[in-house]
Design an enzyme around this catalytic site. Structure first.
Site, PDB file in Angstrom:
ATOM      1  N   CYS A  75       6.073  -1.525  -8.879  1.00 23.53           N
ATOM      2  CA  CYS A  75       6.067  -1.138  -7.469  1.00 23.53           C
ATOM      3  C   CYS A  75       5.282  -2.185  -6.709  1.00 23.53           C
ATOM      4  O   CYS A  75       4.103  -2.429  -7.016  1.00 23.53           O
ATOM      5  CB  CYS A  75       5.387   0.224  -7.334  1.00 23.53           C
ATOM      6  SG  CYS A  75       5.117   0.743  -5.640  1.00 23.53           S
ATOM      7  N   CYS A 189      10.457  -4.779  -2.742  1.00 21.24           N
ATOM      8  CA  CYS A 189      10.273  -3.366  -3.065  1.00 21.24           C
ATOM      9  C   CYS A 189      11.201  -3.116  -4.241  1.00 21.24           C
ATOM     10  O   CYS A 189      12.377  -3.503  -4.190  1.00 21.24           O
ATOM     11  CB  CYS A 189      10.672  -2.473  -1.887  1.00 21.24           C
ATOM     12  SG  CYS A 189      10.771  -0.719  -2.332  1.00 21.24           S
TER      13      CYS A 189
HETATM   14  N1  DGL Z   1       9.137   1.080  -5.110  1.00 16.65           N
HETATM   15  C1  DGL Z   1       8.061   0.852  -4.230  1.00 16.65           C
HETATM   16  C2  DGL Z   1       7.763  -0.593  -3.952  1.00 16.65           C
HETATM   17  O1  DGL Z   1       8.135  -1.452  -4.732  1.00 16.65           O
HETATM   18  C3  DGL Z   1       7.598   1.876  -3.224  1.00 16.65           C
HETATM   19  C4  DGL Z   1       8.562   2.648  -2.401  1.00 16.65           C
HETATM   20  C5  DGL Z   1       7.867   3.761  -1.641  1.00 16.65           C
HETATM   21  O2  DGL Z   1       7.411   4.708  -2.298  1.00 16.65           O
HETATM   22  O3  DGL Z   1       7.742   3.662  -0.406  1.00 16.65           O
HETATM   23  O4  DGL Z   1       7.140  -0.937  -2.992  1.00 16.65           O
END
Ligand code: DGL
Length: 265
Positions: A75, A189
């Protein structure tokens, strides 16, 4: 090191699957614990303080419970805000996810690149630093999109995604000065590579870069020489809040995550 010691992947939701996929391609029989912090989802609209407080504690509890050999913060939001705090709290290797600005800058011919992430990620000084170090001669256009995160979750939950939803989500990036010259986009993301087909249709000719394959290589090199099971064991998806719907469970099963576990704080 026991062959059964898992790799623990962590995200707010399904985004980490875009890192798990390339990792499985390199280490086919790795036992996996995939943690979706559904009680904390979404991360991208939270404050830095909230995430810096939440993540080391939650990951500490997960490590106590599942005894992984390595933690992957799959993430960007969690990594750009809390990687140092998490590393300080754990005594095993922690691999983070960094926006792939360096490879994007190496690829761009127009020298205008987009960084598409969450609102929390695109405002981080960490991103300023990467842009300055690796893309100083590029115009770097950032856009934080909570809508694309929700669309990726909906896709994995079996919903049909219309092209207008994607177009609406990316328009604020393309409408910025020189937005029409973007030829390379960093998917900053981990949810967004799950929408690569839809994004490619919405922005034909644009090259998309994400960190998944690079992180998989890093995991492979950090675990080199360690034993793995002869065949892939049943792998686990842990949800801290609402459990997955049957359609989402089916998507998780396609990534080998066939056992669903609830973990409440
Ligand atoms: N998958 C996440 C990232 O890479 C976060 C998405 C979220 O929960 O807003 O930033």
């Amino acid at each position: 090191m026991s062959p059964a010691a898992p790799l623990l992947f962590f995200d707010s939701g399904v985004g980490g699957l875009s890192v798990l996929g390339p990792t499985r391609a390199l280490i086919a029989t790795a036992p996996i614990v995939y943690v979706a912090d559904s009680a904390g989802y979404p991360y991208g609209t939270k404050t830095d303080a909230e995430l810096a407080e939440r993540l080391p504690k939650l990951l500490g509890r997960m490590v106590d419970q599942f005894r992984p050999r390595l933690v992957v913060i799959a993430c960007n939001t969690a990594s750009t805000i809390a990687l140092d705090h998490v590393r300080a709290a754990l005594d095993i290797p922690v691999v983070g996810t960094v926006p792939a600005i360096k490879p994007a800058a190496a690829l761009s011919r127009s020298r205008v690149i987009g960084v598409l992430g969450t609102e929390a990620t695109v405002r981080q000084p960490y991103v300023d630093d990467l842009a300055q170090r690796f893309a100083a001669d590029c115009t770097v256009i950032r856009h934080g999109s909570p809508d694309l995160v929700a669309i990726a979750e909906a896709k994995l939950a079996g919903e049909a995604i219309g092209p207008e939803a994607i177009e609406d989500a990316i328009r604020p990036m393309l409408d910025q000065p020189r937005g029409d010259e973007i030829d390379t986009i960093v998917l900053a993301c981990t949810h967004f590579p799950l929408l690569i087909e839809e994004l490619s249709v919405a922005m034909p000719g644009v090259t998309f870069v994400d960190g998944g394959p690079g992180i998989a290589n890093r995991i492979s090199s950090l675990t080199q020489g360690q034993p793995w099971p002869d065949k892939a064991p049943e792998s686990i998806a842990v949800f801290t809040g609402a459990p997955p719907s049957p359609a989402l469970s089916a998507s998780l099963a396609r990534f080998g995550l066939t056992s669903i576990v609830s973990f409440h704080n």
